[in-house]
Scaffold this motif. Structure first.
Motif, mmCIF file in Angstrom:
data_model
loop_
_atom_site.group_PDB
_atom_site.id
_atom_site.type_symbol
_atom_site.label_atom_id
_atom_site.label_comp_id
_atom_site.label_asym_id
_atom_site.label_seq_id
_atom_site.Cartn_x
_atom_site.Cartn_y
_atom_site.Cartn_z
ATOM 1 N N TYR A 268 0.823 -1.208 0.000
ATOM 2 C CA TYR A 268 0.000 0.000 0.000
ATOM 3 C C TYR A 268 0.858 1.259 0.000
ATOM 4 O O TYR A 268 1.893 1.320 0.663
ATOM 5 C CB TYR A 268 -0.948 0.005 1.202
ATOM 6 C CG TYR A 268 -2.126 0.909 0.969
ATOM 7 C CD1 TYR A 268 -3.149 0.522 0.118
ATOM 8 C CD2 TYR A 268 -2.190 2.160 1.550
ATOM 9 C CE1 TYR A 268 -4.212 1.356 -0.135
ATOM 10 C CE2 TYR A 268 -3.247 2.995 1.304
ATOM 11 C CZ TYR A 268 -4.257 2.598 0.467
ATOM 12 O OH TYR A 268 -5.304 3.428 0.203
ATOM 13 N N ASP A 269 0.421 2.248 -0.707
ATOM 14 C CA ASP A 269 1.119 3.522 -0.802
ATOM 15 C C ASP A 269 0.993 4.264 0.532
ATOM 16 O O ASP A 269 -0.088 4.697 0.917
ATOM 17 C CB ASP A 269 0.507 4.354 -1.932
ATOM 18 C CG ASP A 269 1.229 5.662 -2.181
ATOM 19 O OD1 ASP A 269 2.093 6.041 -1.365
ATOM 20 O OD2 ASP A 269 0.909 6.316 -3.188
ATOM 21 N N ALA A 270 2.097 4.397 1.227
ATOM 22 C CA ALA A 270 2.111 5.005 2.567
ATOM 23 C C ALA A 270 1.739 6.483 2.551
ATOM 24 O O ALA A 270 1.460 7.051 3.606
ATOM 25 C CB ALA A 270 3.476 4.818 3.208
ATOM 26 N N THR A 271 1.708 7.105 1.370
ATOM 27 C CA THR A 271 1.310 8.511 1.318
ATOM 28 C C THR A 271 -0.194 8.681 1.501
ATOM 29 O O THR A 271 -0.653 9.785 1.734
ATOM 30 C CB THR A 271 1.747 9.171 -0.006
ATOM 31 O OG1 THR A 271 1.080 8.525 -1.094
ATOM 32 C CG2 THR A 271 3.256 9.085 -0.181
ATOM 33 N N HIS A 272 -0.937 7.606 1.424
ATOM 34 C CA HIS A 272 -2.381 7.635 1.673
ATOM 35 C C HIS A 272 -2.591 7.374 3.167
ATOM 36 O O HIS A 272 -3.056 6.316 3.572
ATOM 37 C CB HIS A 272 -3.099 6.588 0.817
ATOM 38 C CG HIS A 272 -2.966 6.827 -0.650
ATOM 39 N ND1 HIS A 272 -3.932 7.473 -1.388
ATOM 40 C CD2 HIS A 272 -1.964 6.541 -1.507
ATOM 41 C CE1 HIS A 272 -3.535 7.563 -2.639
ATOM 42 N NE2 HIS A 272 -2.339 7.005 -2.743
#
Length: 154
Positions: free
Chosen positions: A77-81
């Motif tokens: 998962y994209d940690a920026t979300h």
């Protein structure tokens, strides 16, 4: 449908929830040529289905299914979300508590709390309350006791 059955509760609804997950997975994997796809496929992909499966299994108190799914989802998962990451981690913390892993659940809960301080969200704040409520059963575990002492108002 799986989520609706899950929230309705009961053994029969739990079975229907699992069945609905299977049907959704099958619909995603089938070649839609010549058949009408379910309406939800416009926004559901394999990743979103994995998230829903993990949430359903968490709510059904089936941590042996939920924890691996959540770890898989979170690993890519994209940690920026940040908000979504905090929500998915909240499901993992609850599933870990259900799996009798309170130390790891407390560590994940701490991460959720850290993330919510950077990105305020009413939904994540509610999930933090759910996690801490679930961890009350393990208040005698040092890691959990420390977490509960540090965040009593959460």
């Amino acid at each position: 449908m799986a989520w609706a059955h899950t929230k309705a509760g009961g053994t029969e609804n739990g079975q229907q929830a699992v069945r609905a997950l299977g049907e959704a997975g099958q619909a995603l994997s089938e070649d839609s040529e010549g058949t009408e796809s379910p309406a939800y496929l416009y926004w559901v992909d394999a990743g979103e289905l994995r998230v829903m499966e993990s949430r359903v299994y968490t709510e059904l108190h089936r941590p042996l299914r939920a924890v691996p799914l959540l770890r898989e989802v979170l690993s890519g998962y994209d940690a920026t979300h940040t908000r979504e990451m905090a929500l998915y981690l909240s499901w993992l913390a609850v599933a870990l508590a259900d799996a009798n892993e309170p130390e790891e659940a407390a560590a994940v809960a701490e991460r959720v709390i850290f993330l919510v301080t950077d990105t305020p969200s009413a939904r994540v704040a509610e999930r933090v309350r759910v996690i801490l409520g679930r961890l009350q059963n393990y208040a005698d575990v040092p890691e959990v006791a420390a977490l509960l002492a540090e965040h009593p108002a959460a």
